[in-house]
Design a protein around this motif. Structure first.
Motif, PDB file in Angstrom:
ATOM      1  N   ARG A 228       0.961  -1.137  -0.419  1.00 51.71           N
ATOM      2  CA  ARG A 228      -0.195   0.122  -0.123  1.00 51.71           C
ATOM      3  C   ARG A 228       0.910   1.022   0.028  1.00 51.71           C
ATOM      4  O   ARG A 228       1.777   0.928   0.416  1.00 51.71           O
ATOM      5  N   ASP A 229       0.499   2.257  -0.623  1.00 53.52           N
ATOM      6  CA  ASP A 229       1.275   3.545  -0.528  1.00 53.52           C
ATOM      7  C   ASP A 229       0.396   3.904   0.449  1.00 53.52           C
ATOM      8  O   ASP A 229       0.238   4.442   1.042  1.00 53.52           O
ATOM      9  N   PRO A 230       1.930   4.511   1.544  1.00 47.27           N
ATOM     10  CA  PRO A 230       1.600   4.727   2.909  1.00 47.27           C
ATOM     11  C   PRO A 230       0.615   6.025   2.831  1.00 47.27           C
ATOM     12  O   PRO A 230       0.643   7.026   4.406  1.00 47.27           O
ATOM     13  N   GLY A 231       0.960   7.473   1.956  1.00 44.23           N
ATOM     14  CA  GLY A 231      -0.021   8.198   1.974  1.00 44.23           C
ATOM     15  C   GLY A 231       1.041   9.183   2.701  1.00 44.23           C
ATOM     16  O   GLY A 231       2.876   9.131   3.451  1.00 44.23           O
ATOM     17  N   ALA A 232       0.398  10.418   3.573  1.00 48.39           N
ATOM     18  CA  ALA A 232       1.107  11.654   4.472  1.00 48.39           C
ATOM     19  C   ALA A 232       1.102  10.885   5.813  1.00 48.39           C
ATOM     20  O   ALA A 232       0.526   9.813   6.078  1.00 48.39           O
ATOM     21  N   ARG A 233       2.003  10.918   6.123  1.00 47.50           N
ATOM     22  CA  ARG A 233       2.198  10.163   7.482  1.00 47.50           C
ATOM     23  C   ARG A 233       1.472  11.735   8.910  1.00 47.50           C
ATOM     24  O   ARG A 233       1.744  12.352   9.551  1.00 47.50           O
ATOM     25  N   LEU A 234       0.841  10.947   9.895  1.00 49.78           N
ATOM     26  CA  LEU A 234      -0.246  11.137  10.274  1.00 49.78           C
ATOM     27  C   LEU A 234       0.051  10.957  11.616  1.00 49.78           C
ATOM     28  O   LEU A 234       0.691   9.391  12.437  1.00 49.78           O
ATOM     29  N   MET A 235      -0.147  11.652  13.214  1.00 46.60           N
ATOM     30  CA  MET A 235      -0.349  11.467  14.318  1.00 46.60           C
ATOM     31  C   MET A 235      -1.250  12.115  14.624  1.00 46.60           C
ATOM     32  O   MET A 235      -2.695  12.182  14.187  1.00 46.60           O
ATOM     33  N   LEU A 236      -2.422  10.677  15.726  1.00 48.29           N
ATOM     34  CA  LEU A 236      -3.603  11.124  16.851  1.00 48.29           C
ATOM     35  C   LEU A 236      -2.859  11.646  17.830  1.00 48.29           C
ATOM     36  O   LEU A 236      -1.870  10.964  18.404  1.00 48.29           O
ATOM     37  N   LEU A 237      -3.574  11.955  18.686  1.00 51.61           N
ATOM     38  CA  LEU A 237      -3.492  12.712  19.756  1.00 51.61           C
ATOM     39  C   LEU A 237      -4.386  13.577  20.357  1.00 51.61           C
ATOM     40  O   LEU A 237      -5.832  13.846  19.276  1.00 51.61           O
ATOM     41  N   GLY A 238      -5.034  13.369  21.722  1.00 47.29           N
ATOM     42  CA  GLY A 238      -5.340  13.946  22.358  1.00 47.29           C
ATOM     43  C   GLY A 238      -6.769  13.164  23.275  1.00 47.29           C
ATOM     44  O   GLY A 238      -5.784  12.135  23.993  1.00 47.29           O
ATOM     45  N   SER A 239      -7.846  12.799  23.618  1.00 42.87           N
ATOM     46  CA  SER A 239      -8.254  12.642  24.688  1.00 42.87           C
ATOM     47  C   SER A 239      -8.410  10.769  24.566  1.00 42.87           C
ATOM     48  O   SER A 239      -7.912  10.421  23.091  1.00 42.87           O
ATOM     49  N   GLU A 240      -9.112  10.008  25.514  1.00 37.95           N
ATOM     50  CA  GLU A 240      -9.248   8.594  25.254  1.00 37.95           C
ATOM     51  C   GLU A 240      -9.631   8.410  23.793  1.00 37.95           C
ATOM     52  O   GLU A 240     -10.599   8.949  23.183  1.00 37.95           O
ATOM     53  N   ASP A 241      -9.024   7.388  22.788  1.00 39.51           N
ATOM     54  CA  ASP A 241      -9.445   6.893  21.451  1.00 39.51           C
ATOM     55  C   ASP A 241      -9.188   5.726  21.498  1.00 39.51           C
ATOM     56  O   ASP A 241      -7.710   4.928  21.199  1.00 39.51           O
ATOM     57  N   ASP A 242     -10.045   4.503  21.553  1.00 37.52           N
ATOM     58  CA  ASP A 242     -10.167   3.443  20.814  1.00 37.52           C
ATOM     59  C   ASP A 242     -10.780   2.724  19.767  1.00 37.52           C
ATOM     60  O   ASP A 242     -11.422   2.226  19.443  1.00 37.52           O
ATOM     61  N   ASP A 243     -10.983   3.853  18.978  1.00 33.65           N
ATOM     62  CA  ASP A 243     -11.851   3.797  17.787  1.00 33.65           C
ATOM     63  C   ASP A 243     -10.836   3.122  16.373  1.00 33.65           C
ATOM     64  O   ASP A 243     -10.343   4.261  15.776  1.00 33.65           O
ATOM     65  N   THR A 244     -10.904   2.184  15.863  1.00 33.92           N
ATOM     66  CA  THR A 244     -10.417   1.226  15.051  1.00 33.92           C
ATOM     67  C   THR A 244     -10.410   1.286  14.352  1.00 33.92           C
ATOM     68  O   THR A 244     -10.158   1.410  12.540  1.00 33.92           O
TER      69      THR A 244
END
Ligand code: SF4
Length: 380
Positions: A228-244
């Motif tokens: 797969r093309d990785p595309g843009a490299r992102l970070m997730l941050l913030g509140s509780e997050d378990d949303d797969t």
């Protein structure tokens, strides 16, 4: 029983069949299960007594059972967690534990303690973690927690028990970083969604078992190539997050999540217990005081911001998705300052507000627009 599967599927199955895993673990070991409301619960002490700590997370289903017990303006995560308890989904638990944190999850813990028949433990985690006085204070609180656990289980926790638990937890944290570090590659061998399954499983599965699977996974990842093309490299941050499902959607529109700053991610396994001297409880206390703090403890100095920024550099992050659970006061208070901090460092951000269920179509459009604005420039 869970069928034999590939290594990466094993983590996914653990997360998706978390209740079955816990029941099987209990039947297999005869040990007690302790539900934890927050990542400040000093799990090593419970684990040293043969207890399995299990993080309490929501189900992301609409619910209408918490209204009599929690204000509607408490965060969807804390309400979802309590709903799972009230619906009996965690009825295999022997106890629950909370280390004083934000009002929302504290209230969910209080309500669970009142309305459900389990033993409950509350640890007075200091708020001002940067004060030198917080160290003896928390070590003292851990002593109280240890004594309560000993009375509950009927067994004393020796120094050798603590050393073993600390070693198992430290090893697991180290392995998590070994896996995360592989995500620094230009084309990471693991997607953000897969990494999230590994991180979530870490909070539900016996650490020895998790570490064993993690070692196998790391070996596989060293030669794994994703088509797969990785595309843009992102970070997730913030509140509780378990949303797969959210992270899956983000990665389906031209991006890869390479790092996070969540209590369901790096904030959980950030640092190890550094055993200095003979007082294990002091060493454990120091570990929880020195980890990357939740925003409600990140004062007067900002400890978290520079750590987040360093991760964006280490992982070649091109954009940050900032997630706030609706009504989450600690993160809401932090977002303006953190957005400005990122802007100053030249990192684009997208703010999204999470509920128990998400408007995935709307979010997809916003993420796509965000990806267009940050472009695809190669940072390596
Ligand atoms: S920190 Fe935010 S997301 Fe976490 S329990 Fe508190 S209000 Fe909810």
């Amino acid at each position: 029983m869970i069928a034999a599967v590939s290594t990466i599927e094993k983590f996914k199955n653990w997360v998706e069949h978390r209740h079955q895993y816990a029941r099987d673990w209990k039947a297999r070991t005869g040990g007690k299960l302790l539900g934890t409301f927050c990542t400040y619960v000093p799990e090593e002490i419970a684990y040293a007594a043969g207890i399995l700590p299990v993080r309490l997370l929501g189900s992301h289903e609409p619910q209408d059972v918490t209204e009599p017990y929690l204000f509607g303006m408490f965060c969807p995560f804390s309400r979802d967690v309590l709903a799972q308890g009230l619906k009996g989904r965690f009825n295999y638990l022997d106890g629950i534990a909370e280390a004083h944190t934000c009002m929302h999850i504290n209230q969910a813990f209080e309500s669970w303690s009142i309305h459900l028949p389990v033993k409950s433990f509350f640890i007075s985690m200091p708020s001002k973690v940067q004060s030198p006085r917080s160290r003896p204070l928390l070590a003292g609180q851990l002593g109280i927690f240890k004594k309560e656990i000993e009375e509950w289980t009927g067994r004393s926790i020796s120094d050798a028990d603590l050393d073993r638990a600390i070693d198992i937890y430290n090893t697991n944290r180290r392995l998590m970083w070994d896996m995360y570090n592989l995500r620094k590659a230009p084309n990471p061998p693991i997607t953000g969604q897969e990494a999230m399954f590994v991180a979530l499983a870490q909070q539900m599965v016996d650490k020895e078992e998790h570490s064993q699977a993690l070692r196998e996974l790391i070996e596989e990842l060293k030669t794994r190539k994703l088509n797969r093309d990785p595309g843009a490299r992102l970070m997730l941050l913030g509140s509780e997050d378990d949303d797969t499902e959210f992270i899956k959607m983000v990665e389906s529109v031209g991006a890869t999540v390479v790092i996070d700053d969540h209590c369901t991610g790096t904030r959980y396994f950030w640092n190890e217990v550094d055993c200095v001297g003979d007082n294990r409880l002091e060493s454990i206390a120091n570990r929880y005081l020195d980890r990357t703090p939740c925003p409600n403890r990140d004062w007067p100095d900002r400890i978290r911001f520079p750590r987040v920024l360093q991760m964006t550099k280490d992982y070649g992050v091109q954009g940050v998705i900032m997630i706030q659970q609706k009504f989450c006061d600690p993160h809401e208070a932090d977002m303006p300052a953190l957005t400005a901090y990122m802007k100053k460092a030249g990192i684009p951000t997208l703010f999204l507000e999470f509920d128990a269920t998400l408007p995935m179509g709307q979010f997809r459009v916003r993420v796509e627009a965000f990806l267009e604005t940050i472009g695809q420039e190669d940072l390596f």
